[in-house]
Design a protein around this motif. Sequence first.
Motif, PDB file in Angstrom:
ATOM      1  N   VAL A  81       0.840  -1.194   0.000  1.00 13.63           N
ATOM      2  CA  VAL A  81       0.000   0.000   0.000  1.00 13.63           C
ATOM      3  C   VAL A  81       0.876   1.244   0.000  1.00 13.63           C
ATOM      4  N   GLU A  82       0.480   2.229  -0.783  1.00 11.02           N
ATOM      5  CA  GLU A  82       1.106   3.553  -0.743  1.00 11.02           C
ATOM      6  C   GLU A  82       0.041   4.594  -0.421  1.00 11.02           C
ATOM      7  N   VAL A  83       0.315   5.429   0.570  1.00 11.46           N
ATOM      8  CA  VAL A  83      -0.519   6.580   0.884  1.00 11.46           C
ATOM      9  C   VAL A  83       0.288   7.817   0.513  1.00 11.46           C
ATOM     10  N   ARG A  84      -0.127   8.485  -0.552  1.00 10.54           N
ATOM     11  CA  ARG A  84       0.586   9.656  -1.054  1.00 10.54           C
ATOM     12  C   ARG A  84      -0.164  10.913  -0.641  1.00 10.54           C
ATOM     13  N   SER A  85       0.478  11.770   0.128  1.00  7.88           N
ATOM     14  CA  SER A  85      -0.134  12.982   0.657  1.00  7.88           C
ATOM     15  C   SER A  85       0.672  14.187   0.207  1.00  7.88           C
ATOM     16  N   ARG A  86      -0.014  15.241  -0.210  1.00  5.01           N
ATOM     17  CA  ARG A  86       0.701  16.445  -0.666  1.00  5.01           C
ATOM     18  C   ARG A  86      -0.091  17.706  -0.346  1.00  5.01           C
ATOM     19  N   ILE A  87       0.625  18.706   0.117  1.00  4.81           N
ATOM     20  CA  ILE A  87       0.043  20.021   0.366  1.00  4.81           C
ATOM     21  C   ILE A  87      -0.365  20.635  -0.969  1.00  4.81           C
ATOM     22  N   VAL A  88      -1.590  21.173  -1.027  1.00  4.17           N
ATOM     23  CA  VAL A  88      -2.022  21.844  -2.259  1.00  4.17           C
ATOM     24  C   VAL A  88      -2.473  23.274  -2.002  1.00  4.17           C
ATOM     25  N   TYR A  89      -2.750  23.599  -0.735  1.00  2.00           N
ATOM     26  CA  TYR A  89      -3.199  24.956  -0.426  1.00  2.00           C
ATOM     27  C   TYR A  89      -3.001  25.188   1.069  1.00  2.00           C
ATOM     28  N   PHE A 111       0.854  -0.362  -9.321  1.00  6.88           N
ATOM     29  CA  PHE A 111      -0.002   0.328  -8.355  1.00  6.88           C
ATOM     30  C   PHE A 111      -1.221   0.924  -9.051  1.00  6.88           C
ATOM     31  N   THR A 112      -2.406   0.690  -8.463  1.00  4.62           N
ATOM     32  CA  THR A 112      -3.636   1.323  -8.932  1.00  4.62           C
ATOM     33  C   THR A 112      -4.325   1.965  -7.742  1.00  4.62           C
ATOM     34  N   ARG A 113      -5.094   2.994  -8.008  1.00  3.76           N
ATOM     35  CA  ARG A 113      -5.696   3.785  -6.934  1.00  3.76           C
ATOM     36  C   ARG A 113      -6.944   3.100  -6.381  1.00  3.76           C
ATOM     37  N   ALA A 114      -7.082   3.166  -5.048  1.00  2.00           N
ATOM     38  CA  ALA A 114      -8.264   2.634  -4.370  1.00  2.00           C
ATOM     39  C   ALA A 114      -9.180   3.747  -3.881  1.00  2.00           C
ATOM     40  N   CYS A 115      -8.631   4.912  -3.561  1.00  2.00           N
ATOM     41  CA  CYS A 115      -9.456   6.065  -3.184  1.00  2.00           C
ATOM     42  C   CYS A 115      -8.577   7.309  -3.132  1.00  2.00           C
ATOM     43  N   ASP A 116      -9.226   8.451  -3.128  1.00  2.00           N
ATOM     44  CA  ASP A 116      -8.529   9.719  -2.929  1.00  2.00           C
ATOM     45  C   ASP A 116      -9.461  10.650  -2.175  1.00  2.00           C
TER      46      ASP A 116
END
Length: 342
Positions: A81-89, A111-116
């Motif tokens: 599992v990868e949890v990718r988090s990034r500041i956008v604002y 890797f395919t996405r499961a949710c965002d």
Amino acid sequence: MAVTGADEQERTLQPETTLRFMAAPTDVLMQGARGVHGGRVLEWIDKGAYACAVGWSGAYCVTAYVGHIHFTRPIPSGHIVEVRSRIVYTGRSSMHIVNEVLSADPREGVFTRACDCLVIFVAMDENRKSMPVPHFEPETDAGVRIQQAALSRVQLRKAIEEEMLKQSYSSDPAATTAPRMTHRFMAKPTDVNWGGNVHGGTAMEWIDEAASACTSAWTGERTVAVYAGGFRFYRPVHIGDLVEAEARIIRTDVRSMSVSVHLRAGDPREGTGNLPVAIHASMTYIATDIDGNPLAARQFTPTTPEDKRLSQHAATLRELRTKYRPMPLVEPLRDESQYPMN
């Protein structure tokens, strides 16, 4: 980007964080389930976003908002599992963080996405007061688009919060005939976060567990979360608090079940009859067969005035999503229609 202060060493700001680990058998809630339950995924998201927020602000942070989460496919036990988090604002003290959860069979590595989803954290000083955070400015066209997508959700978030605040839930058993289930337990030291309170992701996992039990008992089938409309955080949950997670089905459609969950918590020494609300959540579930295919929902017919009012409340929340139509945070995938909500 780096910041300096008279009494601190230079600190490099990193707007992105990735957590990587393997989904374990203990992450699956029900025997025979096809994948990790939604509450555990919410916990992963909250921890990834927390790491990102703390890395950017250099301070302890608390969850202010989580919502508009579509669970598009199950994550099997044994997947990486990868949890990718990034500041956008960033606001004065808030940080809007886009999170993607992806997984891959380690034998294949695709890797395919499961949710965002979007999570908002607020930085706190040593007195637990909100404090300013460094300003974030996107540097690429893609970054600008994602920032605009995050900002397109502001009005939806405010509308959902206002609608949730309008609703009242009677403690009189005669006021409702809706299916309900309540979990009661003590918050343990193992639930603590780095600020000494229960981690927001852990509390969201408790909410999913109560809602899953309620919907499974109603349908007689395994159920899975397909959408989390909003989590309102009112107060922290402390270690040693008595916790009460009450899940209530407020509406059923052809396939989906709208569930309202109140998580209450307080010091048991102060009495247990009227615990204050710590979190209010709105989630949507469907029942599935043994192969994971969606089933028709067992129908709940509102009969009391309160039940009818809350059923309309669930319909209004769905209408709000249609009205505001936020931009997608990331590009959609072809497999994101596996679990229809109607």
